[in-house]
Enzyme design. Structure first.
Site, short mmCIF file in Angstrom:
data_model
loop_
_atom_site.label_atom_id
_atom_site.label_comp_id
_atom_site.label_asym_id
_atom_site.label_seq_id
_atom_site.Cartn_x
_atom_site.Cartn_y
_atom_site.Cartn_z
N LYS A 101 0.81 -1.21 0.00
CA LYS A 101 0.00 0.00 0.00
C LYS A 101 0.85 1.27 0.00
O LYS A 101 0.48 2.27 -0.63
CB LYS A 101 -0.96 -0.01 1.19
CG LYS A 101 -1.96 -1.16 1.16
CD LYS A 101 -2.83 -1.09 -0.10
CE LYS A 101 -3.90 -2.15 -0.14
NZ LYS A 101 -3.43 -3.46 -0.56
N ARG A 157 -7.06 -7.28 -10.04
CA ARG A 157 -7.82 -8.49 -10.35
C ARG A 157 -9.23 -8.08 -10.76
O ARG A 157 -9.58 -6.91 -10.72
CB ARG A 157 -7.91 -9.38 -9.10
CG ARG A 157 -8.42 -8.63 -7.86
CD ARG A 157 -8.67 -9.51 -6.67
NE ARG A 157 -8.90 -8.79 -5.45
CZ ARG A 157 -10.01 -8.15 -5.11
NH1 ARG A 157 -11.02 -8.11 -5.96
NH2 ARG A 157 -10.13 -7.53 -3.95
#
Length: 459
Positions: A115, A293
């Protein structure tokens, strides 16, 4: 590309199987001991056992999944969402085994899965980012208090390797900071194998808005109409829609361009989502994360635009240049809303409700109403996996039309043997604030009692 192994289970595995069939591709499924008779294992052309029920011993076992792929003779692997879908190590292992990885490059997954690294890349692409702190490894709290003051309260403690709302906790003031950081580090270590966390500014009236992207791997990126995923419980989405209600055209275009800039900079390949937190008052938006994804909520975009995103993933992996797609970004042809039906108890803090599904009557697929699921009447919903039963997705000429069509579909559902969130979903769709559009991510929390009360006509 002739045969695809689907490294997943349940609803998304069934969805990928349908897309493969439409393109004439053979499919191989994997299943744990708990899923031996599951729908996805039955629908696939072949199915292979990969281990005991716990996910870490089956669906998360890279070696077992790769061995199943080898035995099946598959020449490609689709990871779905969850499990191994955001594992750069698995992506590399698939390619090392000379199979096609149906997803972004492993380096992209690695960069966006970290992150802090993802925030740095977003900044370099000119995407606005919320104030945040450096990372704190498990057991490390040196300089924590000062960093928190610099970020400002209220703030979120977030797992660096987290996602899907897991490993995220709100801190209102300095009194509980150290305690919450330690608890989040421990949870992150257990869940992700990485106890590193960081602090991030919390936006009080925040909306969760995201942009679906599809990259061709050469810097060209197609963007789709944004999705609003602000109706959440425990930081996890439960109702999503596209387009996002009540946004100005200027904000819509700015978010689209920001998502495109980040994906283009990374030469992104395949389906992905750039997520933003949007200030509901000012319409300022900030980068939240990028999911590398297909998303659970991808049918919202498919229903709004008429584009098969999973089909695009398969076609790109098979070598289709998708030139026609690259020529123009798809636009919304209607308004679409998705509701996730879970085996859970909303009145008990949305605790999962595993058990035997004695009855599961869902409405028929119809014009404007889509049902995606991977569980049937007679199946057992175990404590080992996500308790989602199905997703209902409605599309209408406008938002109100979509709401009414979805409400009608949910009202037809008859499920017994487990507790469900059906009444909760109906309450949300009937709520005046929701119907006006633009609710914040605290909508469920702030209206919990009303939303978890059984409607009079369902009592």
């Amino acid at each position: 590309m002739k045969k695809v192994l689907i490294a997943n289970r349940g609803e998304i595995a069934c969805r990928v199987i349908r897309a493969c069939r439409s393109l004439g591709l053979k499919t191989a499924a994997v299943f744990s001991e708990a899923d031996e008779h599951a729908l996805h294992a039955e629908l696939a052309d072949e199915a292979y056992p990969i281990g005991p029920a716990p996910a870490r011993k089956s669906y998360l076992d890279r070696a077992a999944v790769l061995e199943a792929a080898r035995l099946s003779g598959a020449d490609a692997v689709h990871p779905g969402y969850g499990f191994l879908s955001e594992s750069p190590a698995f992506a590399r292992a698939v390619e090392a085994a000379e199979m096609t990885w149906i997803g972004p490059r492993a380096k992209t997954i690695e960069d966006m899965g970290d992150k802090e690294r993802a925030r740095m890349l977003a900044k370099s692409a000119g995407v606005p980012v919320l104030p945040g702190s450096p990372r704190f490894a498990a057991g490390d709290a040196a300089g924590l208090a000062q960093c928190a003051e610099d970020v400002g309260y209220p703030l979120l403690v977030k797992a660096a390797g987290g996602g899907g709302g897991i490993g995220m906790r709100l801190v209102e003031g300095p009194e509980r900071l150290a305690e919450v950081v330690e608890a989040t580090q421990m949870q992150a270590e257990r869940t992700f194998g990485d106890g590193t966390v960081y602090l991030e500014r919390f936006v009080a009236r925040a909306r969760h808005v995201e942009v679906q992207v599809f990259g061709l791997g050469d810097g060209r990126v197609v963007t789709f109409p944004e999705r609003d995923c602000s109706v959440q419980r425990r930081f996890q989405k439960v109702i999503e829609e596209s387009p996002a209600p009540g946004l100005s055209p200027v904000t819509r275009e700015a978010m689209r361009k920001a998502a495109e800039a980040l994906a283009a900079q990374e030469r992104y390949r395949g389906a992905g989502t750039v997520e933003f937190v949007l200030d509901g008052d000012s319409e300022e938006f900030f980068f939240l994360e990028m999911n590398t994804r297909i998303q659970v909520e991808h049918p919202v975009t498919e229903m709004a635009t008429g584009v098969d995103l999973v089909g695009l993933q398969l076609r790109l992996a098979a070598g289709d240049g998708l030139e026609a797609l690259a020529d123009a970004c798809p636009v919304a042809e209607g308004h679409a809303i998705e509701a996730r039906i879970y085996a859970e108890r909303p009145e008990k803090g949305f605790l999962p409700s595993p058990g035997h599904l004695e009855r599961c009557d869902l409405p028929e697929q119809a014009d404007g109403l889509r049902i995606d699921g991977g569980i049937r009447q007679g199946d057992t919903i175990t404590a080992h996996y996500d308790p989602m039963i199905a997703k209902l997705i409605a599309v209408g000429d406008d938002r109100q039309h979509a709401i009414e069509r979805l409400r009608a579909g949910l009202a037809q559902c008859r499920i017994s043997g487990v507790a469900t969130n059906l009444d909760f979903l109906l309450n949300v769709l009937a709520d005046e604030a929701y119907r006006k559009g633009g609710v914040s991510t605290r909508f469920v929390e702030e209206n919990l009692r009303a939303l978890t009360t059984v409607p009079a006509d369902h009592a």
